[in-house]
Write an enzyme that holds these catalytic residues in place. Structure first.
Site, short mmCIF file in Angstrom:
data_model
loop_
_atom_site.label_atom_id
_atom_site.label_comp_id
_atom_site.label_asym_id
_atom_site.label_seq_id
_atom_site.Cartn_x
_atom_site.Cartn_y
_atom_site.Cartn_z
N TYR A 56 -1.33 -19.58 -48.70
CA TYR A 56 0.14 -19.50 -48.28
C TYR A 56 0.32 -19.17 -48.58
O TYR A 56 1.61 -18.66 -48.98
CB TYR A 56 -0.24 -20.92 -47.37
N SER A 61 9.61 -19.01 -46.45
CA SER A 61 8.82 -20.79 -46.71
C SER A 61 9.69 -21.19 -47.59
O SER A 61 9.82 -20.00 -49.01
CB SER A 61 7.22 -20.71 -47.03
P1 NDP Z 1 3.19 -24.15 -35.65
O1 NDP Z 1 1.86 -23.83 -36.02
O2 NDP Z 1 3.99 -25.37 -34.29
O3 NDP Z 1 3.28 -22.87 -34.75
C1 NDP Z 1 2.21 -21.58 -34.80
C2 NDP Z 1 2.60 -21.03 -34.17
O4 NDP Z 1 2.38 -20.00 -33.90
C3 NDP Z 1 1.90 -20.57 -32.68
O5 NDP Z 1 3.18 -20.97 -31.04
C4 NDP Z 1 0.85 -20.16 -32.50
O6 NDP Z 1 0.82 -19.72 -30.95
C5 NDP Z 1 1.37 -19.00 -33.04
N1 NDP Z 1 0.08 -18.09 -33.30
C6 NDP Z 1 -0.93 -18.30 -34.48
N2 NDP Z 1 -1.71 -17.20 -34.87
C7 NDP Z 1 -1.08 -16.47 -34.20
C8 NDP Z 1 -1.61 -15.39 -34.12
N3 NDP Z 1 -3.04 -15.08 -34.18
N4 NDP Z 1 -1.16 -14.51 -32.93
C9 NDP Z 1 0.05 -14.99 -31.98
N5 NDP Z 1 0.53 -16.15 -31.84
C10 NDP Z 1 -0.02 -17.03 -33.17
O7 NDP Z 1 3.84 -23.32 -36.38
P2 NDP Z 1 5.70 -23.85 -36.98
O8 NDP Z 1 5.99 -23.71 -35.48
O9 NDP Z 1 5.08 -25.45 -38.62
O10 NDP Z 1 5.13 -22.22 -38.41
C11 NDP Z 1 5.90 -21.54 -37.83
C12 NDP Z 1 5.95 -20.48 -38.83
O11 NDP Z 1 7.11 -20.88 -39.54
C13 NDP Z 1 4.66 -20.45 -39.61
O12 NDP Z 1 5.11 -19.06 -40.33
C14 NDP Z 1 5.08 -21.13 -40.83
O13 NDP Z 1 4.52 -20.74 -41.64
C15 NDP Z 1 6.65 -21.63 -40.59
N6 NDP Z 1 6.58 -22.15 -41.94
C16 NDP Z 1 6.61 -23.41 -41.51
C17 NDP Z 1 7.41 -24.52 -41.85
C18 NDP Z 1 7.25 -25.86 -41.53
O14 NDP Z 1 7.74 -27.36 -42.38
N7 NDP Z 1 6.85 -26.62 -40.45
C19 NDP Z 1 7.92 -24.63 -43.44
C20 NDP Z 1 8.47 -23.44 -43.27
C21 NDP Z 1 7.40 -22.16 -42.73
P3 NDP Z 1 -0.81 -20.22 -30.13
O15 NDP Z 1 -1.45 -21.64 -31.25
O16 NDP Z 1 -0.45 -20.37 -28.92
O17 NDP Z 1 -1.73 -18.47 -30.35
#
Ligand code: NDP
Length: 258
Positions: free
Chosen positions: A162, A149
């Site tokens: 975070y 990130s």
């Molecule tokens: P979302 O909240 O849209 O998606 C997160 C995903 O992670 C979901 O599919 C969720 O699935 C899964 N998840 C969460 N906890 C767990 C767990 N314990 N075990 C397995 N799966 C899990 O997030 P984003 O797509 O926005 O973010 C994805 C990544 O990108 C993260 O690491 C975030 O920090 C990083 N990021 C995002 C940015 C952004 O602008 N959006 C910017 C920089 C980094 P379910 O709930 O079905 O388990």
């Protein structure tokens, strides 16, 4: 032998596991790697959500499976990775994407939320990568992409845990390189700027934040998920075979400028 540009980025005959890929960046990256030819294994905590996402990918013409497990649970991770390797096939590419966000002033940050963020965004990458790397080491090759990130480098009010976790992911990436490069594994970080996903819903809907962000970002806008695809395919493919321990920022220039 020199590869053509086309074959350098070719992911046919490769299988990619993307953690946390039922929605958002993870699901988008799954489509990117599938588009370059990879077979996909989707993951999330909920069986139904994982199965629905995999069925949608298959309906869209791609090869996809889904294995649900919680990345914060070491026993569940070990069982999930063993199941993929035995029943589906070898994991050639691992994208450590699962992550959560919680916001509060640091002086009020609940200890439980600190732990949940560290568990999901950092410790999970140790559990999943160790389990997968043991197979990659035996095969003498593998690609690991850790989703970092801009907070791997920069602080922002109310998200100190975070920031701590994502800084840890960047340095864990270097540690993976130090220990595993000699086994033919490349571990790199992909660091998105601000992208419109469920995680950022509150920020997207906050007009004041959105205006600040566009002003702060040299590109002057939010990122589109497809704009992460090129870097992901690069880091997953032979095109990056001598790139190791690096963090690629796809952030519209935020981390390059004050
Ligand atoms: P979302 O909240 O849209 O998606 C997160 C995903 O992670 C979901 O599919 C969720 O699935 C899964 N998840 C969460 N906890 C767990 C767990 N314990 N075990 C397995 N799966 C899990 O997030 P984003 O797509 O926005 O973010 C994805 C990544 O990108 C993260 O690491 C975030 O920090 C990083 N990021 C995002 C940015 C952004 O602008 N959006 C910017 C920089 C980094 P379910 O709930 O079905 O388990």
């Amino acid at each position: 032998m020199t590869q053509t540009t086309h074959t350098l980025f070719d992911l046919r005959q490769r299988r990619a596991l993307i953690t946390g890929s039922t929605q958002g960046i993870g699901l988008s990256l799954a489509y990117a790697l599938a588009g370059a030819g990879a077979s996909i294994v989707l993951n999330g905590r909920d069986e139904t959500r994982v199965r629905n996402a995999a069925e949608k990918m298959i309906a869209d013409g791609f090869t996809a499976d889904g294995v649900a497990f919680d990345v914060t649970d070491p026993a569940a991770v070990a069982a999930g990775i063993a199941r993929i390797e035995q029943d589906i096939g070898p994991i050639d590419i691992l994208v450590n994407n699962a992550g959560i966000q919680r916001r509060a002033p640091l002086e009020d940050f609940p200890a439980g939320d600190w732990q949940a963020i560290l568990d999901t965004n950092l410790s999970s990458i140790f559990y999943v990568s160790q389990a997968v790397a043991r197979h990659m080491i035996a095969r003498g090759s593998g690609k690991i992409i850790n989703i970092c990130s801009v907070q791997s480098q920069l602080g922002r009010p109310t998200i100190a845990p975070y920031t701590a976790a994502k800084g840890g992911v960047a340095n864990l990436t270097k540690g993976m390189c130090a220990d595993w490069a000699k086994y033919g594994i490349q571990a790199n970080g992909l660091a998105p700027g601000y992208f419109v996903t469920e995680m950022n819903k509150a920020l997207v809907e906050n007009e004041e934040f959105s205006a600040w962000l566009c002003k702060r970002t040299p590109a002057n806008r939010w990122g589109q998920l497809e704009e992460l695809h090129g870097a992901a395919i690069f880091l997953a493919s032979d095109a990056s075979n001598f790139v190791n321990g690096q963090i690629i920022y796809v952030d519209g220039g935020i981390t390059a400028c004050v």
